[in-house]
Design an enzyme around this catalytic site. Structure first.
Site, PDB file in Angstrom:
ATOM      1  N   ILE B  87       0.971  -1.337  -0.024  1.00 27.00           N
ATOM      2  CA  ILE B  87      -0.031  -0.013   0.077  1.00 27.00           C
ATOM      3  C   ILE B  87       0.797   1.297   0.119  1.00 27.00           C
ATOM      4  O   ILE B  87       1.926   1.354   0.754  1.00 27.00           O
ATOM      5  CB  ILE B  87      -0.810  -0.091   1.322  1.00 27.00           C
ATOM      6  CG1 ILE B  87      -1.817  -1.279   1.154  1.00 27.00           C
ATOM      7  CG2 ILE B  87      -1.674   1.184   1.167  1.00 27.00           C
ATOM      8  CD1 ILE B  87      -2.349  -1.626   2.621  1.00 27.00           C
ATOM      9  N   CYS B  88       0.625   1.977  -0.934  1.00 25.74           N
ATOM     10  CA  CYS B  88       1.175   3.355  -0.962  1.00 25.74           C
ATOM     11  C   CYS B  88       0.381   4.519  -0.145  1.00 25.74           C
ATOM     12  O   CYS B  88      -0.582   4.958  -0.557  1.00 25.74           O
ATOM     13  CB  CYS B  88       1.279   3.843  -2.332  1.00 25.74           C
ATOM     14  SG  CYS B  88       2.030   5.512  -2.488  1.00 25.74           S
TER      15      CYS B  88
END
Ligand SMILES: [Zn+2]
Ligand SMILES: [Zn+2]
Ligand SMILES: [Zn+2]
Ligand SMILES: [Zn+2]
Ligand SMILES: [Zn+2]
Ligand SMILES: [Zn+2]
Ligand SMILES: [Zn+2]
Lengths: 581, 152
Positions: B87-88
Site C-alpha cells: 500500500i502506498c
C-alpha cells in the site's frame, strides 16, 4: 555546636541506617555512602578521648553494617529488576487524559513540548526522536500534531500532574504470584523492594545461594526436596506454595460460575454434570426446543416440556431410521451389482437385439426357438469377449482366476468363419433341455448364500457351465451337419457317376449306330449324288447330336469336379450347364 | 517472542476486540500476538462497496516507534496498491507517528479505498488507466471486487 554534632551525626546516620532498612532503595547511591559519613564526622572531631574511641568503634560498626546492607541491596536489586511502570495493572480506570499517546499507559515521567503543549513520557518521546539524531539535542516533530519541537530543559510538567499520576492505585507486580497489595504507583517500587513478601531475596542460610521469597525468610533454607502430599510430585519446599496455587491437580479452586469449592481435577466433571449456575439446553433441543436455563430451571422445564419427554423416543426412532437408511443403501448397492451382473450375463448369452425386450427369466427360462439361431450365430463373437466381461464383476481375482484362465482353453464352440444361413438348422433336444436347468437350479436350491456376491458368482458359474454345454451341443450339431452334407454329397456323386456311365453307354451306342450308318452309306455314296441334300442334312443332324453328347459329358465332368470341390458348387454347376447349353 | 508483549499492543488488541471499528476487524494470531488477520469492508459509495478485503498486519519489534507492516491479501484494482498488495500510504512510511494506532491506520486504508489517488501511484498501469478512462477503471475495480473480494 562542637560537642553535639557528632552524636547528632551518629544519630542521623543511625536513623538513616534504620530508615535504610525500611526505605533504603529510595535513597540512591548518592544519598548516604559510608564515605560521606566519615567525611562529615572527621571535621567535627570529638573533644574527649573516650568519646573519640567510642565514636570510632561505633563508626566502624556502622560502616560495616552499611556495606553489608548495600551489598545485600545490590543482590536483591539483581534478583528484582526495577518495576516497569508500563506493565502495571491499575486498580481503577484512569482518566484518558493521563494516557501517553505513544505507550498508551498513564504518563511515566511526563514532559511537555513547549512548542505545542503536547505531553509524552520522557522515554517515549526520546525513543521517538532517537532515529533523527541531532547534535543540538533531541528534537523532531510532535507525534500528535507534527509541530517541530525539541526536548528542552524546561519541559518538565507541573507537580500536580506528577502527583496525580503517582496517586493512581496499582496492583503489586507480583499479584499473580499471590501478593494482594494495592499501592499507589509512586510507592510501588518501595513496596516491591521492601515490603512485598513475594519479592525474591537470597536464602538466609549462609551456604545456600538460591533465591527465596521474602515471606519465607523466617522459615530458613527451604531448598530441599519434598513430595506434594496430594499428588506425590517431587519438588522443593520453596516451590510448594506455587505448586498448590497453580499446578497441583488436587488444589482447590472455586467454580467460576457457582463459587462452589472443588479440586481442580473435579472441575470438568462439575462443569458437565453438577454446576447449577451453568446454562444448559433443554434435552429436546435437537428436536426444536430452544429453551435454555440454569440447571434447576432446566430440570423443571424438562419435566413439562413435551419435546424433552419425547426426546428419547425421537432419538431411538432417529437411530432406527438411520440404521434402516444405511441398510437400504447397502441393499441398493447390492441390487446395482446384481443388475450389472445380470446385464452382462444376458448380453453374454443373448443376441442383444433379441434379448433387449425380454426380462431375465424369459430370456433364460423359456427362450423362444428363434433365439437359438441368434445365439449360435453370435457364439463365436461372444466367446472372444467373455474375458473382458469378467472384469466387470466385483469378484476377488484370486477366487476367480482359475476359471478365468481356463476360459480361453475351452473347446471353441464354432469356427468363426462364415456359415451359410440357408442350411437347414438342426434342432437338437439336449440343447433345449439344458437351458431351463440353470435358473431354477441356482434360484431355488442355492438361494441362501452368504453374500450376494457369492450368489452372483455361483450364478456366473452355472451360466459358464451352461455355455460350455451349449458349445458342446453346438459342436455336435456341427458334426451332424457336416456328416449329413457329406452323405448327401456322396449320394450325388454316386448318381453323377451312374449318369456318367449311362451316358458313356449311350455315346457308345450312338457311335456304334453312326459308324454302322456310315458303313451302310459308303457303298451308295458314289452312285447316289441326288441324295446329297438329304445326306448333308443327315450329317448336320449327326454333328448336332455329337455336340450335345460332348457337352453333356463335359458338364458331367465339371459337376464331378465341383462336387469334390465342396459346398456351394451346385450353383456353379448350373451356371456352367447354362453357358454350355 | 522473548520480550514480553508491550502493554500498548495488549491494550490496542483489547480495544480492537471490545470496541471494533465498523467495517473493520483485526484478529491477532493465537501463536503470534504481533500478527493480525485484518478484514476491511469497501467503503459505501465507492467502487469497492460490497467487497470484503483481507489484509495481513505485522507489528515489528520496535512498534510503535516504526509503523506496522501491512499488505492486502485480496486482489484489488487500485492505483495506490500494487500487485503484491503493498500500500502506498504516507502514514505507513515517512509520516508515521507513534501516536498513531492500528485502528487509525486501518481507517486510513479504508479511506484510501474511498479516495484513490492516481497522482501518487504505486501501480502505474492502474493509475494510467485511472487517469485516461476513469469510468472504465472504476468499472474494472467493481468487477475485481465482485470477482475476488467476496465473503466466503
Ligand atoms: Zn509514554
Ligand atoms: Zn503537539
Ligand atoms: Zn507485593
Ligand atoms: Zn536455601
Ligand atoms: Zn500436588
Ligand atoms: Zn459450578
Ligand atoms: Zn424444552
Amino acid at each position: 555546636m562542637s560537642s553535639f554534632p557528632p552524636p547528632r551525626h551518629i544519630s542521623q546516620a543511625g536513623r538513616s541506617h534504620a530508615r535504610g532498612h525500611s526505605l533504603a532503595p529510595n535513597f540512591t547511591s548518592s544519598a548516604l555512602p559510608p564515605s560521606n559519613v566519615r567525611h562529615s564526622s572527621s571535621p567535627n572531631a570529638p573533644t574527649s578521648e573516650m568519646s573519640l574511641r567510642g565514636m570510632s568503634r561505633l563508626e566502624g560498626q556502622h560502616a560495616m553494617d552499611q556495606s553489608r546492607f548495600l551489598a545485600s541491596k545490590a543482590r536483591v536489586k539483581n534478583l528484582n529488576p526495577p518495576v516497569d511502570m508500563r506493565l502495571l495493572d491499575y486498580v481503577a480506570p484512569y482518566d484518558g487524559n493521563l494516557m501517553c499517546p505513544i505507550c498508551r499507559c498513564p504518563f511515566v515521567d511526563p514532559v511537555i513540548l513547549t512548542e505545542c503543549d503536547h505531553c509524552f513520557c520522557r522515554d517515549c518521546i526520546r525513543q521517538t526522536w532517537s532515529a533523527q539524531y541531532n547534535p543540538l539535542g533531541p528534537r523532531g516533530d510532535c507525534p500528535t500534531c507534527r509541530t517541530p519541537a525539541k526536548l528542552g530543559l524546561r519541559c518538565a510538567t507541573s507537580k500536580i500532574l506528577v502527583n496525580i499520576l503517582d496517586d493512581l492505585v496499582v496492583k503489586c507486580p507480583r499479584s499473580e504470584e499471590g501478593c494482594p497489595a494495592e499501592v499507589k504507583r509512586g510507592e510501588v517500587q518501595d513496596h516491591v523492594n521492601i515490603y512485598c513478601g513475594y519479592t525474591v531475596v537470597n536464602c538466609p542460610s549462609d551456604d545456600c545461594e538460591l533465591p527465596l521469597r521474602r515471606k519465607d525468610m523466617p522459615k530458613g533454607c527451604l531448598h530441599h526436596g519434598v513430595c506434594c502430599f496430594e499428588c506425590r510430585e517431587e519438588l522443593q519446599i520453596s516451590n510448594l506454595e506455587r505448586h498448590w496455587q497453580s499446578s497441583c491437580p488436587q488444589r482447590t479452586i472455586n467454580c467460576e460460575f457457582c463459587d462452589v469449592q472443588l479440586t481442580f481435577h473435579e472441575r470438568e466433571q462439575h462443569m458437565k454434570d453438577a454446576c447449577p449456575a451453568l446454562s444448559i439446553p433443554c434435552p429436546g433441543a435437537a428436536f426444536g426446543c430452544t429453551s435454555r436455563g440454569r440447571r434447576e430451571q432446566a430440570e423443571t422445564h424438562s419435566r413439562n416440556c413435551t419435546l424433552a419427554r419425547l426426546a428419547p423416543i425421537f432419538a431411538a426412532q432417529k437411530q432406527r431410521l438411520d440404521e434402516q437408511e444405511a441398510a437400504q443403501k447397502a441393499m441398493a448397492h447390492k441390487l446395482d451389482i446384481f443388475q450389472d451382473g445380470f446385464a452382462s450375463l444376458q448380453s453374454l448369452l443373448c443376441d442383444p437385439s433379441d434379448g433387449a425386450g425380454l426380462t431375465n427369466t424369459q430370456a433364460t427360462v423359456e427362450p423362444p426357438g428363434r433365439n437359438h439361431r441368434g445365439r449360435s450365430h453370435t457364439m463365436g463373437a461372444y466367446a472372444g469377449t467373455a474375458e473382458p466381461l469378467d472384469l466387470d464383476f466385483p469378484t476377488s481375482s484370486a477366487q476367480w482366476s482359475p476359471s478365468a484362465s481356463t476360459a480361453p482353453s475351452r473347446p471353441a464352440p464354432n469356427p468363426p468363419g462364415p456359415r451359410p444361413r440357408d442350411l437347414p438348422e438342426p434342432y437338437t433336444g439336449d440343447f433345449d433341455l439344458a437351458a431351463p436347468a440353470f435358473p431354477s437350479h441356482s434360484m431355488t436350491q442355492e438361494m441362501p448364500y452368504t453374500s450376494p456376491l457369492h450368489h452372483l458368482l455361483s450364478m456366473h458359474e452355472s451360466l459358464r457351465d451352461e455355455m460350455s454345454r451349449i458349445s458342446a451341443a453346438l459342436a455336435e450339431v456341427d458334426g451332424r451337419l457336416s456328416m449329413q452334407s457329406l452323405n448327401e454329397n456322396m449320394r450325388t456323386r454316386e448318381e453323377i457317376t451312374y449318369l456318367g456311365a449311362q451316358l458313356a453307354g449311350l455315346s457308345r451306342q450312338v457311335h456304334w449306330l453312326t459308324s454302322s450308318q456310315l458303313q451302310r452309306q459308303q457303298p451308295q455314296g458314289a452312285g447316289a449324288r441326288p441324295a446329297n441334300g438329304s445326306a448333308s442334312s443327315n450329317v448336320s443332324d449327326m454333328t448336332s447330336v455329337e455336340a450335345a453328347v460332348n457337352a453333356a459329358s463335359n458338364g458331367l465332368r465339371g459337376s464331378q469336379r465341383m462336387a469334390n470341390g465342396g459346398n456351394g458348387m451346385r450353383r456353379g454347376l448350373s451356371e456352367e450347364g447354362r453357358t454350355k447349353l | 517472542m522473548s520480550a514480553p508483549l508491550p502493554k500498548r499492543i495488549i491494550k490496542e488488541t483489547e480495544r480492537l476486540q471490545n470496541e471494533p471499528v465498523p467495517g473493520i476487524s483485526a484478529q491477532p494470531h493465537d501463536d503470534n500476538a504481533r500478527y493480525f488477520d485484518v478484514m476491511v469492508e469497501g467503503p459505501g459509495g465507492s467502487c469497492y462497496e460490497g467487497g470484503v478485503f483481507n489484509l495481513e498486519l505485522f507489528l515489528p519489534d520496535d512498534y510503535p516507534m516504526c509503523p506496522p507492516r501491512i499488505r492486502f491479501l485480496t486482489r484489488i484494482y487500485h492505483p495506490n496498491i500494487d500487485r503484491l498488495g503493498r500500500i502506498c500510504l504516507d502514514v505507513l512510511k515517512n509520516n508515521w507517528s507513534p501516536a498513531l494506532q492500528i485502528r487509525t491506520i486501518l481507517l486510513s486504508i479504508q479511506a484510501l479505498l474511498g479516495a484513490p489517488n492516481p497522482e501518487d501511484p504505486l501501480n502505474e498501469a492502474v493509475a494510467k488507466q485511472w487517469k485516461e478512462n476513469q469510468s472504465e477503471a472504476i468499472e474494472t475495480a467493481r468487477e475485481w471486487t465482485k470477482l475476488y473480494a467476496q465473503k466466503n
